[in-house]
Scaffold this active site. Structure first.
Site, PDB file in Angstrom:
ATOM      1  N   ALA A   1     -38.157   5.917  -3.899  1.00 23.60           N
ATOM      2  CA  ALA A   1     -38.969   5.780  -2.684  1.00 23.60           C
ATOM      3  C   ALA A   1     -38.901   7.068  -1.875  1.00 23.60           C
ATOM      4  O   ALA A   1     -37.989   7.868  -2.059  1.00 23.60           O
ATOM      5  CB  ALA A   1     -38.443   4.638  -1.800  1.00 23.60           C
TER       6      ALA A   1
ATOM      7  N   SER B   1     -37.570   7.551   1.328  1.00 27.17           N
ATOM      8  CA  SER B   1     -36.681   6.603   2.019  1.00 27.17           C
ATOM      9  C   SER B   1     -36.324   7.048   3.434  1.00 27.17           C
ATOM     10  O   SER B   1     -35.621   6.334   4.143  1.00 27.17           O
ATOM     11  CB  SER B   1     -35.401   6.406   1.205  1.00 27.17           C
ATOM     12  OG  SER B   1     -34.521   7.492   1.401  1.00 27.17           O
TER      13      SER B   1
ATOM     14  N   SER C   1     -35.911  -3.438   2.490  1.00 30.46           N
ATOM     15  CA  SER C   1     -35.155  -2.777   3.559  1.00 30.46           C
ATOM     16  C   SER C   1     -35.138  -3.588   4.852  1.00 30.46           C
ATOM     17  O   SER C   1     -36.130  -4.224   5.217  1.00 30.46           O
ATOM     18  CB  SER C   1     -35.791  -1.409   3.844  1.00 30.46           C
ATOM     19  OG  SER C   1     -35.295  -0.883   5.054  1.00 30.46           O
TER      20      SER C   1
ATOM     21  N   GLU D   1     -35.495  -2.247   7.525  1.00 31.92           N
ATOM     22  CA  GLU D   1     -36.541  -1.646   8.360  1.00 31.92           C
ATOM     23  C   GLU D   1     -37.763  -2.560   8.448  1.00 31.92           C
ATOM     24  O   GLU D   1     -38.585  -2.415   9.352  1.00 31.92           O
ATOM     25  CB  GLU D   1     -36.965  -0.297   7.780  1.00 31.92           C
ATOM     26  CG  GLU D   1     -36.094   0.870   8.197  1.00 31.92           C
ATOM     27  CD  GLU D   1     -36.274   1.258   9.660  1.00 31.92           C
ATOM     28  OE1 GLU D   1     -37.418   1.469  10.081  1.00 31.92           O
ATOM     29  OE2 GLU D   1     -35.272   1.349  10.371  1.00 31.92           O
TER      30      GLU D   1
ATOM     31  N   TYR E   1     -42.879   3.799   6.765  1.00 28.09           N
ATOM     32  CA  TYR E   1     -41.894   3.406   5.743  1.00 28.09           C
ATOM     33  C   TYR E   1     -41.699   1.888   5.751  1.00 28.09           C
ATOM     34  O   TYR E   1     -41.744   1.231   4.702  1.00 28.09           O
ATOM     35  CB  TYR E   1     -40.567   4.121   6.019  1.00 28.09           C
ATOM     36  CG  TYR E   1     -39.405   3.600   5.194  1.00 28.09           C
ATOM     37  CD1 TYR E   1     -39.218   4.014   3.879  1.00 28.09           C
ATOM     38  CD2 TYR E   1     -38.493   2.692   5.739  1.00 28.09           C
ATOM     39  CE1 TYR E   1     -38.156   3.538   3.125  1.00 28.09           C
ATOM     40  CE2 TYR E   1     -37.422   2.218   4.993  1.00 28.09           C
ATOM     41  CZ  TYR E   1     -37.257   2.645   3.685  1.00 28.09           C
ATOM     42  OH  TYR E   1     -36.196   2.164   2.939  1.00 28.09           O
TER      43      TYR E   1
HETATM   44  P1  NAP Z   1     -32.613   8.292  -1.598  1.00 27.41           P
HETATM   45  O1  NAP Z   1     -31.234   8.842  -1.706  1.00 27.41           O
HETATM   46  O2  NAP Z   1     -33.549   8.891  -0.613  1.00 27.41           O
HETATM   47  O3  NAP Z   1     -33.280   8.388  -3.056  1.00 27.41           O
HETATM   48  C1  NAP Z   1     -34.656   8.214  -3.251  1.00 27.41           C
HETATM   49  C2  NAP Z   1     -34.961   8.392  -4.723  1.00 27.41           C
HETATM   50  O4  NAP Z   1     -36.353   8.141  -4.930  1.00 27.41           O
HETATM   51  C3  NAP Z   1     -34.667   9.785  -5.298  1.00 27.41           C
HETATM   52  O5  NAP Z   1     -34.036   9.652  -6.537  1.00 27.41           O
HETATM   53  C4  NAP Z   1     -36.062  10.378  -5.479  1.00 27.41           C
HETATM   54  O6  NAP Z   1     -36.152  11.282  -6.560  1.00 27.41           O
HETATM   55  C5  NAP Z   1     -36.831   9.106  -5.855  1.00 27.41           C
HETATM   56  N1  NAP Z   1     -38.284   9.290  -5.754  1.00 27.41           N
HETATM   57  C6  NAP Z   1     -38.975   9.770  -4.689  1.00 27.41           C
HETATM   58  N2  NAP Z   1     -40.287   9.835  -5.006  1.00 27.41           N
HETATM   59  C7  NAP Z   1     -40.419   9.393  -6.284  1.00 27.41           C
HETATM   60  C8  NAP Z   1     -41.509   9.237  -7.167  1.00 27.41           C
HETATM   61  N3  NAP Z   1     -42.771   9.573  -6.830  1.00 27.41           N
HETATM   62  N4  NAP Z   1     -41.282   8.735  -8.414  1.00 27.41           N
HETATM   63  C9  NAP Z   1     -40.024   8.416  -8.800  1.00 27.41           C
HETATM   64  N5  NAP Z   1     -38.946   8.555  -8.006  1.00 27.41           N
HETATM   65  C10 NAP Z   1     -39.140   9.039  -6.762  1.00 27.41           C
HETATM   66  O7  NAP Z   1     -32.570   6.723  -1.313  1.00 27.41           O
HETATM   67  P2  NAP Z   1     -31.322   5.705  -1.412  1.00 27.41           P
HETATM   68  O8  NAP Z   1     -30.563   5.752  -0.153  1.00 27.41           O
HETATM   69  O9  NAP Z   1     -30.649   5.904  -2.716  1.00 27.41           O
HETATM   70  O10 NAP Z   1     -32.102   4.318  -1.396  1.00 27.41           O
HETATM   71  C11 NAP Z   1     -32.519   3.699  -2.613  1.00 27.41           C
HETATM   72  C12 NAP Z   1     -33.631   2.707  -2.305  1.00 27.41           C
HETATM   73  O11 NAP Z   1     -33.143   1.720  -1.395  1.00 27.41           O
HETATM   74  C13 NAP Z   1     -34.851   3.299  -1.632  1.00 27.41           C
HETATM   75  O12 NAP Z   1     -35.974   2.583  -2.103  1.00 27.41           O
HETATM   76  C14 NAP Z   1     -34.647   3.028  -0.161  1.00 27.41           C
HETATM   77  O13 NAP Z   1     -35.869   2.975   0.516  1.00 27.41           O
HETATM   78  C15 NAP Z   1     -33.969   1.681  -0.238  1.00 27.41           C
HETATM   79  N6  NAP Z   1     -33.079   1.365   0.881  1.00 27.41           N
HETATM   80  C16 NAP Z   1     -32.042   2.178   1.166  1.00 27.41           C
HETATM   81  C17 NAP Z   1     -31.165   1.860   2.176  1.00 27.41           C
HETATM   82  C18 NAP Z   1     -29.992   2.739   2.525  1.00 27.41           C
HETATM   83  O14 NAP Z   1     -29.398   2.518   3.583  1.00 27.41           O
HETATM   84  N7  NAP Z   1     -29.622   3.685   1.670  1.00 27.41           N
HETATM   85  C19 NAP Z   1     -31.362   0.669   2.907  1.00 27.41           C
HETATM   86  C20 NAP Z   1     -32.448  -0.139   2.585  1.00 27.41           C
HETATM   87  C21 NAP Z   1     -33.288   0.199   1.546  1.00 27.41           C
HETATM   88  P3  NAP Z   1     -36.190  12.909  -6.363  1.00 27.41           P
HETATM   89  O15 NAP Z   1     -34.756  13.344  -6.370  1.00 27.41           O
HETATM   90  O16 NAP Z   1     -36.926  13.374  -7.553  1.00 27.41           O
HETATM   91  O17 NAP Z   1     -36.870  13.180  -5.053  1.00 27.41           O
HETATM   92  O1  G4F Z   2     -29.871   7.459   9.464  1.00 29.00           O
HETATM   93  P1  G4F Z   2     -31.266   7.113   9.815  1.00 29.00           P
HETATM   94  O2  G4F Z   2     -32.315   8.131   9.518  1.00 29.00           O
HETATM   95  O3  G4F Z   2     -31.557   5.718   9.104  1.00 29.00           O
HETATM   96  P2  G4F Z   2     -32.665   4.590   9.324  1.00 29.00           P
HETATM   97  O4  G4F Z   2     -33.841   5.115  10.051  1.00 29.00           O
HETATM   98  O5  G4F Z   2     -31.985   3.408   9.920  1.00 29.00           O
HETATM   99  O6  G4F Z   2     -33.129   4.279   7.831  1.00 29.00           O
HETATM  100  C1  G4F Z   2     -32.193   4.107   6.773  1.00 29.00           C
HETATM  101  O7  G4F Z   2     -31.829   2.747   6.707  1.00 29.00           O
HETATM  102  C2  G4F Z   2     -32.909   1.851   6.359  1.00 29.00           C
HETATM  103  C3  G4F Z   2     -32.344   0.432   6.345  1.00 29.00           C
HETATM  104  O8  G4F Z   2     -32.327  -0.086   7.645  1.00 29.00           O
HETATM  105  C4  G4F Z   2     -33.447   2.256   5.011  1.00 29.00           C
HETATM  106  F1  G4F Z   2     -34.415   1.396   4.619  1.00 29.00           F
HETATM  107  C5  G4F Z   2     -33.968   3.678   5.069  1.00 29.00           C
HETATM  108  O9  G4F Z   2     -34.407   4.061   3.775  1.00 29.00           O
HETATM  109  C6  G4F Z   2     -32.833   4.601   5.495  1.00 29.00           C
HETATM  110  O10 G4F Z   2     -31.878   4.604   4.464  1.00 29.00           O
HETATM  111  O11 G4F Z   2     -31.364   6.786  11.382  1.00 29.00           O
HETATM  112  C7  G4F Z   2     -30.527   5.833  11.986  1.00 29.00           C
HETATM  113  C8  G4F Z   2     -30.739   5.844  13.504  1.00 29.00           C
HETATM  114  C9  G4F Z   2     -32.210   5.795  13.936  1.00 29.00           C
HETATM  115  O12 G4F Z   2     -32.306   4.954  15.050  1.00 29.00           O
HETATM  116  C10 G4F Z   2     -32.526   7.222  14.343  1.00 29.00           C
HETATM  117  O13 G4F Z   2     -33.555   7.313  15.333  1.00 29.00           O
HETATM  118  O14 G4F Z   2     -30.226   7.064  14.031  1.00 29.00           O
HETATM  119  C11 G4F Z   2     -31.184   7.624  14.915  1.00 29.00           C
HETATM  120  N1  G4F Z   2     -30.975   9.078  14.964  1.00 29.00           N
HETATM  121  C12 G4F Z   2     -30.611   9.767  16.094  1.00 29.00           C
HETATM  122  N2  G4F Z   2     -30.538  11.071  15.817  1.00 29.00           N
HETATM  123  C13 G4F Z   2     -31.106   9.951  13.972  1.00 29.00           C
HETATM  124  C14 G4F Z   2     -30.834  11.212  14.496  1.00 29.00           C
HETATM  125  N3  G4F Z   2     -31.449   9.773  12.668  1.00 29.00           N
HETATM  126  C15 G4F Z   2     -31.484  10.869  11.881  1.00 29.00           C
HETATM  127  N4  G4F Z   2     -31.790  10.704  10.575  1.00 29.00           N
HETATM  128  N5  G4F Z   2     -31.242  12.133  12.372  1.00 29.00           N
HETATM  129  C16 G4F Z   2     -30.923  12.355  13.679  1.00 29.00           C
HETATM  130  O15 G4F Z   2     -30.711  13.496  14.084  1.00 29.00           O
END
Ligand code: NAP
Ligand code: G4F
Length: 327
Positions: free
Chosen positions: A80, A82, A127, A129, A151
């Site tokens: 994604a 993400s 998510s 989100e 997103y």
């Molecule tokens: P991440 O570190 O940002 O990894 C995203 C992955 O998606 C990367 O491997 C990226 O590959 C791949 N990707 C992007 N565009 C693509 C495309 N067109 N085709 C195939 N692959 C593609 O995300 P993560 O934290 O591991 O999260 C994994 C999943 O869980 C995501 O779907 C995210 O939205 C969801 N999620 C994450 C969290 C969290 O807190 N981590 C919470 C809720 C949901 P490249 O290296 O090639 O860019």
């Molecule tokens: O770390 P964040 O960018 O994560 P966010 O927006 O919660 O999203 C992550 O969690 C989601 C699940 O709830 C996933 F689906 C999504 O893919 C991703 O993994 O931001 C967390 C919070 C936000 O409120 C943002 O506004 O921190 C606040 N923030 C404040 N200063 C910041 C910053 N976020 C980022 N990334 N960078 C800043 O400097």
């Protein structure tokens, strides 16, 4: 030997999940995009048992070819855009990859099918989100969605598409509604890693401040290693279903800064943080906290790593990595 195909193999969760599945004796295949993806080498070195297969979530024919080649028992769709902030800048790309990408992966599975006795099982990375401007606290599987970013909107599309393929075609398709999960493999653009890395660099004298946006938002932060175990558990069930994956605790960014400052032995983080509106979002998600009772009671899942320990793991990792880079 079971076969698993993971999209998003170069991301935080893909790397954890590949390691977890290899530990369970799976043959693991990771979808890698592009013609010379610089992260391919990293994931291959980290996990030599992993096999990479070319493909892109924007290209249905490549997904069909990947599913045909791998013949997986299980597909984990983690790929994604993400990063919520990026989704405001590139909403169309986000809708295409994070939203339509799910539909394409499900179509590939429906078309290729798997055997009648062994249909392909599918996991979608939904998510928290999707809850956005939350309608109730804590959030459960039945809390209505109100996404606040391109997103979040794309994830709602992916989530309902997964439900629809389950209901319309009888696919074993499940979604994990994941709350934020972190760790040393988290990208530096996300706030937890930005803070632990920034505090480690300040401790080492490599930078003087960290620029942040909104410090008042609150997140339910868990450890990524715990969350991939829940994803796998969901696909081992006889019936597909959707589950919240969360710790049930929420902390503000101020509390995150408190915890990281404690790790470094700093009394006060205020002088170390500058505020930069560029890191604020057009629409914010103020508070997320999940209720994972269904996952705990039906599947026996429990998070192992708590908030303070998580921040410490990340800070200590960043301290060592940054010191090595600087020397
Ligand atoms: P991440 O570190 O940002 O990894 C995203 C992955 O998606 C990367 O491997 C990226 O590959 C791949 N990707 C992007 N565009 C693509 C495309 N067109 N085709 C195939 N692959 C593609 O995300 P993560 O934290 O591991 O999260 C994994 C999943 O869980 C995501 O779907 C995210 O939205 C969801 N999620 C994450 C969290 C969290 O807190 N981590 C919470 C809720 C949901 P490249 O290296 O090639 O860019
Ligand atoms: O770390 P964040 O960018 O994560 P966010 O927006 O919660 O999203 C992550 O969690 C989601 C699940 O709830 C996933 F689906 C999504 O893919 C991703 O993994 O931001 C967390 C919070 C936000 O409120 C943002 O506004 O921190 C606040 N923030 C404040 N200063 C910041 C910053 N976020 C980022 N990334 N960078 C800043 O400097």
């Amino acid at each position: 030997m079971k076969r698993a195909l993971i999209t998003g193999i170069t991301g935080q969760d893909g790397r954890h999940l590949a390691e977890f599945l290899v530990g369970k004796d799976y043959q693991v295949f990771g979808l890698i995009r592009g013609q010379n993806n610089p992260k391919a080498l990293l994931v291959q070195e980290e996990n030599p048992a992993l096999e990479l297969v070319g493909g892109d979530l924007q290209d249905l024919s490549s997904l069909i070819a990947a599913v045909e080649q791998v013949q997986p028992d299980e597909v984990y769709n983690l790929g994604a855009i993400s990063f919520v902030q990026l989704s405001f800048k590139q909403p169309e790309l986000t809708a295409d990859i994070t939203g339509l990408g799910v539909l394409r992966m499900l179509e590939a599975i429906r078309v290729v099918g798997g055997t009648q006795n062994n249909p392909i099982r599918f996991y979608q990375a939904s998510s928290s989100e999707m809850f956005g401007k939350v309608r109730e606290t804590p959030q459960t599987e039945s809390t209505p969605f109100h996404p606040r970013s391109p997103y979040g909107v794309a994830k709602v599309f992916g989530h309902y598409t997964t439900v629809n393929y389950r209901e319309a075609y009888g696919l074993h398709a499940s979604s994990g509604i994941c709350f934020n999960h972190e760790g040393p493999r988290r990208g530096l653009e996300f706030v937890t890693r930005k803070v632990t890395n920034g505090v480690a660099r300040i401790k080492l004298g490599l930078q003087s401040t960290i620029s942040l946006g909104n410090l008042d938002s609150s997140r339910d932060w868990g450890y990524a290693g715990d969350y991939v175990a829940a994803m796998w558990l969901m696909l081992q069930q006889p019936e597909p279903d959707d589950y919240v994956i969360a710790t049930g605790e929420t902390h503000t960014n101020r509390e995150l800064l408190d915890a990281a400052a404690r790790c470094a032995g700093f009394d006060d983080w205020e002088p170390l943080v500058t505020r930069d509106p560029r890191f604020e979002r057009p629409a914010e998600v103020d508070l997320l906290v999940g209720d994972a009772k269904k996952l705990q009671e039906k599947l026996g899942w429990q998070p192992k790593v708590g908030f303070e320990e998580l921040v410490r793991i990340m800070y200590e990792h960043d301290l060592v990595e940054e010191a090595a880079r600087a020397s």
